[in-house]
Scaffold this motif. Structure first.
Motif, PDB file in Angstrom:
ATOM      1  N   THR A  61      47.387  17.146  16.421  1.00 34.81           N
ATOM      2  CA  THR A  61      46.064  18.212  16.378  1.00 34.81           C
ATOM      3  C   THR A  61      45.540  17.901  14.933  1.00 34.81           C
ATOM      4  OG1 THR A  61      48.155  20.074  17.296  1.00 34.81           O
ATOM      5  CG2 THR A  61      46.173  20.781  16.003  1.00 34.81           C
ATOM      6  N   GLY A  62      44.370  17.456  15.715  1.00 35.22           N
ATOM      7  CA  GLY A  62      42.910  17.524  14.563  1.00 35.22           C
ATOM      8  C   GLY A  62      41.829  18.654  14.190  1.00 35.22           C
ATOM      9  N   ILE A  63      42.390  18.591  12.972  1.00 35.25           N
ATOM     10  CA  ILE A  63      41.628  20.474  12.773  1.00 35.25           C
ATOM     11  C   ILE A  63      40.656  19.742  11.449  1.00 35.25           C
ATOM     12  CG2 ILE A  63      41.985  22.473  10.819  1.00 35.25           C
ATOM     13  CD1 ILE A  63      45.320  22.091  11.675  1.00 35.25           C
ATOM     14  N   ALA A  64      38.958  20.799  11.677  1.00 38.62           N
ATOM     15  CA  ALA A  64      38.630  20.554  10.414  1.00 38.62           C
ATOM     16  C   ALA A  64      37.260  22.260  10.370  1.00 38.62           C
ATOM     17  CB  ALA A  64      37.053  19.907  11.424  1.00 38.62           C
ATOM     18  N   ILE A  65      37.117  22.008   9.703  1.00 35.33           N
ATOM     19  CA  ILE A  65      36.069  23.450   9.478  1.00 35.33           C
ATOM     20  C   ILE A  65      34.415  22.619   9.291  1.00 35.33           C
ATOM     21  CG2 ILE A  65      35.652  25.195   7.332  1.00 35.33           C
ATOM     22  CD1 ILE A  65      38.564  25.260   6.938  1.00 35.33           C
ATOM     23  N   THR A  66      34.257  23.231  10.212  1.00 39.48           N
ATOM     24  CA  THR A  66      32.589  22.100  10.870  1.00 39.48           C
ATOM     25  C   THR A  66      31.652  23.891  10.682  1.00 39.48           C
ATOM     26  OG1 THR A  66      33.113  23.077  13.283  1.00 39.48           O
ATOM     27  CG2 THR A  66      33.851  21.326  11.990  1.00 39.48           C
ATOM     28  N   GLN A  67      29.791  23.306  11.145  1.00 45.33           N
ATOM     29  CA  GLN A  67      29.601  24.575  10.923  1.00 45.33           C
ATOM     30  C   GLN A  67      28.433  24.170  11.724  1.00 45.33           C
ATOM     31  OE1 GLN A  67      28.023  24.595   6.631  1.00 45.33           O
ATOM     32  NE2 GLN A  67      27.059  22.946   6.468  1.00 45.33           N
ATOM     33  N   LYS A  68      27.162  25.254  11.817  1.00 46.21           N
ATOM     34  CA  LYS A  68      26.341  24.391  12.716  1.00 46.21           C
ATOM     35  C   LYS A  68      25.791  23.293  12.753  1.00 46.21           C
ATOM     36  CE  LYS A  68      22.452  26.893  15.427  1.00 46.21           C
ATOM     37  NZ  LYS A  68      22.680  27.314  16.439  1.00 46.21           N
ATOM     38  N   GLY A  69      26.006  22.560  14.360  1.00 47.59           N
ATOM     39  CA  GLY A  69      25.301  21.096  14.248  1.00 47.59           C
ATOM     40  C   GLY A  69      26.665  19.903  13.827  1.00 47.59           C
ATOM     41  N   ASP A  70      27.914  20.747  13.238  1.00 45.10           N
ATOM     42  CA  ASP A  70      28.384  19.703  13.097  1.00 45.10           C
ATOM     43  C   ASP A  70      29.451  18.658  14.256  1.00 45.10           C
ATOM     44  OD1 ASP A  70      28.016  19.253  10.358  1.00 45.10           O
ATOM     45  OD2 ASP A  70      30.265  20.961   9.358  1.00 45.10           O
ATOM     46  N   VAL A  71      29.427  19.560  15.179  1.00 42.89           N
ATOM     47  CA  VAL A  71      29.592  18.952  16.813  1.00 42.89           C
ATOM     48  C   VAL A  71      28.619  19.257  17.412  1.00 42.89           C
ATOM     49  CG1 VAL A  71      31.621  19.282  19.093  1.00 42.89           C
ATOM     50  CG2 VAL A  71      32.007  20.640  16.787  1.00 42.89           C
ATOM     51  N   LEU A  72      28.686  17.229  17.857  1.00 42.06           N
ATOM     52  CA  LEU A  72      27.664  16.721  18.412  1.00 42.06           C
ATOM     53  C   LEU A  72      28.024  16.795  20.107  1.00 42.06           C
ATOM     54  CD1 LEU A  72      25.141  15.022  19.238  1.00 42.06           C
ATOM     55  CD2 LEU A  72      25.882  12.865  18.415  1.00 42.06           C
ATOM     56  N   SER A  73      26.784  17.297  20.652  1.00 42.64           N
ATOM     57  CA  SER A  73      26.812  17.321  22.260  1.00 42.64           C
ATOM     58  C   SER A  73      25.230  16.348  23.170  1.00 42.64           C
ATOM     59  CB  SER A  73      26.730  19.109  22.590  1.00 42.64           C
ATOM     60  OG  SER A  73      26.372  18.923  24.263  1.00 42.64           O
ATOM     61  N   VAL A  74      25.741  15.818  23.188  1.00 43.33           N
ATOM     62  CA  VAL A  74      24.911  14.726  23.465  1.00 43.33           C
ATOM     63  C   VAL A  74      23.802  14.807  24.590  1.00 43.33           C
ATOM     64  CG1 VAL A  74      24.725  11.909  23.965  1.00 43.33           C
ATOM     65  CG2 VAL A  74      26.432  12.693  22.652  1.00 43.33           C
ATOM     66  N   GLU A  75      24.565  15.977  25.333  1.00 43.80           N
ATOM     67  CA  GLU A  75      23.275  16.130  26.509  1.00 43.80           C
ATOM     68  C   GLU A  75      22.596  17.282  26.425  1.00 43.80           C
ATOM     69  OE1 GLU A  75      25.919  17.355  30.000  1.00 43.80           O
ATOM     70  OE2 GLU A  75      27.152  15.359  30.604  1.00 43.80           O
ATOM     71  N   LYS A  76      23.367  17.862  24.912  1.00 44.12           N
ATOM     72  CA  LYS A  76      22.218  19.084  25.127  1.00 44.12           C
ATOM     73  C   LYS A  76      21.155  18.917  24.150  1.00 44.12           C
ATOM     74  CE  LYS A  76      25.611  22.968  24.829  1.00 44.12           C
ATOM     75  NZ  LYS A  76      25.901  24.011  23.890  1.00 44.12           N
ATOM     76  N   THR A  77      21.801  18.095  22.718  1.00 51.58           N
ATOM     77  CA  THR A  77      20.783  17.284  22.233  1.00 51.58           C
ATOM     78  C   THR A  77      19.687  16.475  23.294  1.00 51.58           C
ATOM     79  OG1 THR A  77      22.590  16.404  20.513  1.00 51.58           O
ATOM     80  CG2 THR A  77      20.461  15.392  20.239  1.00 51.58           C
ATOM     81  N   LYS A  78      19.887  15.941  24.096  1.00 50.47           N
ATOM     82  CA  LYS A  78      18.753  14.982  24.981  1.00 50.47           C
ATOM     83  C   LYS A  78      17.921  15.857  25.453  1.00 50.47           C
ATOM     84  CE  LYS A  78      21.127  10.469  26.023  1.00 50.47           C
ATOM     85  NZ  LYS A  78      21.599   9.550  26.718  1.00 50.47           N
ATOM     86  N   ARG A  79      18.470  17.190  25.874  1.00 49.11           N
ATOM     87  CA  ARG A  79      18.431  18.743  26.918  1.00 49.11           C
ATOM     88  C   ARG A  79      16.917  18.788  25.905  1.00 49.11           C
ATOM     89  NH1 ARG A  79      22.367  21.868  28.941  1.00 49.11           N
ATOM     90  NH2 ARG A  79      23.114  19.713  29.527  1.00 49.11           N
ATOM     91  N   SER A  80      17.247  18.971  25.080  1.00 46.50           N
ATOM     92  CA  SER A  80      16.505  19.883  24.186  1.00 46.50           C
ATOM     93  C   SER A  80      14.933  18.927  23.568  1.00 46.50           C
ATOM     94  CB  SER A  80      17.158  20.404  22.894  1.00 46.50           C
ATOM     95  OG  SER A  80      17.311  18.943  21.383  1.00 46.50           O
ATOM     96  N   LEU A  81      15.409  17.729  23.783  1.00 47.25           N
ATOM     97  CA  LEU A  81      14.080  16.560  23.443  1.00 47.25           C
ATOM     98  C   LEU A  81      13.126  16.550  24.776  1.00 47.25           C
ATOM     99  CD1 LEU A  81      16.191  13.776  22.551  1.00 47.25           C
ATOM    100  CD2 LEU A  81      14.895  15.017  20.964  1.00 47.25           C
ATOM    101  N   SER A  82      13.479  17.156  26.157  1.00 47.42           N
ATOM    102  CA  SER A  82      12.476  17.657  27.289  1.00 47.42           C
ATOM    103  C   SER A  82      11.621  18.221  26.978  1.00 47.42           C
ATOM    104  CB  SER A  82      13.094  17.059  28.210  1.00 47.42           C
ATOM    105  OG  SER A  82      14.437  18.374  28.511  1.00 47.42           O
ATOM    106  N   GLU A  83      12.404  19.644  26.212  1.00 46.65           N
ATOM    107  CA  GLU A  83      12.109  20.961  26.211  1.00 46.65           C
ATOM    108  C   GLU A  83      10.728  21.316  25.024  1.00 46.65           C
ATOM    109  OE1 GLU A  83      15.148  23.543  24.567  1.00 46.65           O
ATOM    110  OE2 GLU A  83      15.712  23.133  26.672  1.00 46.65           O
TER     111      GLU A  83
END
Length: 173
Positions: free
Chosen positions: A151-173
């Motif tokens: 099991t891997g554990i992390a305490i993250t905040q918004k933007g700490d997990v990268l979704s490549v598809e969402k990032t690319k999609r946001s570029l075209s908006e």
């Protein structure tokens, strides 16, 4: 492991090469990616800070969207333990200082190849964190990634997990 990479099924070797090349350019020529027995999941061990890797990779995608073709998501990991409710609880307790007194939080669990009770895990962890819970808009997320016996554990905040598809999609908006 200090990074989990997801990719399309049957594209694990390509994603492995891609993430190792990215990490080499960032300064870790000895980083290693392991293809797990779960389709589309790789674990990565690197000497670099996984949060810095994600931030820099996000910027790279914004500058050159074609730079990443196979990696779909990048998930930082701060601590690993065997998949056992008490061990996971201890592991979360050891990094809970990353949640400040005023922060709200949520617990997010992704289980793969495991019968651990998510509800019991959430109940036990919520018992050791006195902060307010916010399911909609938390300041921090306790991310629990169960990959079979590890099991891997992390305490993250918004933007700490990268979704490549969402990032690319946001570029075209």
């Amino acid at each position: 492991m200090n990074l989990i990479i997801t990719c399309a099924r049957h594209m694990e070797p390509e994603a492995s090469e891609e993430i190792c090349a990215i990490l080499e350019k960032m300064g870790d020529p000895k980083a290693s990616a392991t293809i797990t027995d779960m389709p589309g999941i790789l674990t990565v061990q690197t000497m670099l800070d996984p949060f810095v890797i994600i931030r820099d990779t996000h910027q790279k995608i914004c500058d050159e969207p074609w730079h990443i073709r196979y990696c779909l998501r990048m998930i930082p990991i701060q601590n690993t333990t065997k998949t056992d409710i008490k061990e996971i609880e201890k592991c979360v307790d050891s990094i809970r200082e990353k949640i400040l007194e005023k922060d709200t939080y949520r617990i997010s669990i992704e289980k793969r190849n495991s019968n651990v009770s998510s509800q019991e895990l959430i109940t036990n962890i919520a018992g050791i964190i006195p902060n307010k819970v916010s399911l909609e808009n938390p300041d921090k997320t306790i991310l629990i990634e169960i990959l079979g016996s590890i099991t891997g554990i992390a305490i993250t905040q918004k933007g700490d997990v990268l979704s490549v598809e969402k990032t690319k999609r946001s570029l075209s908006e």
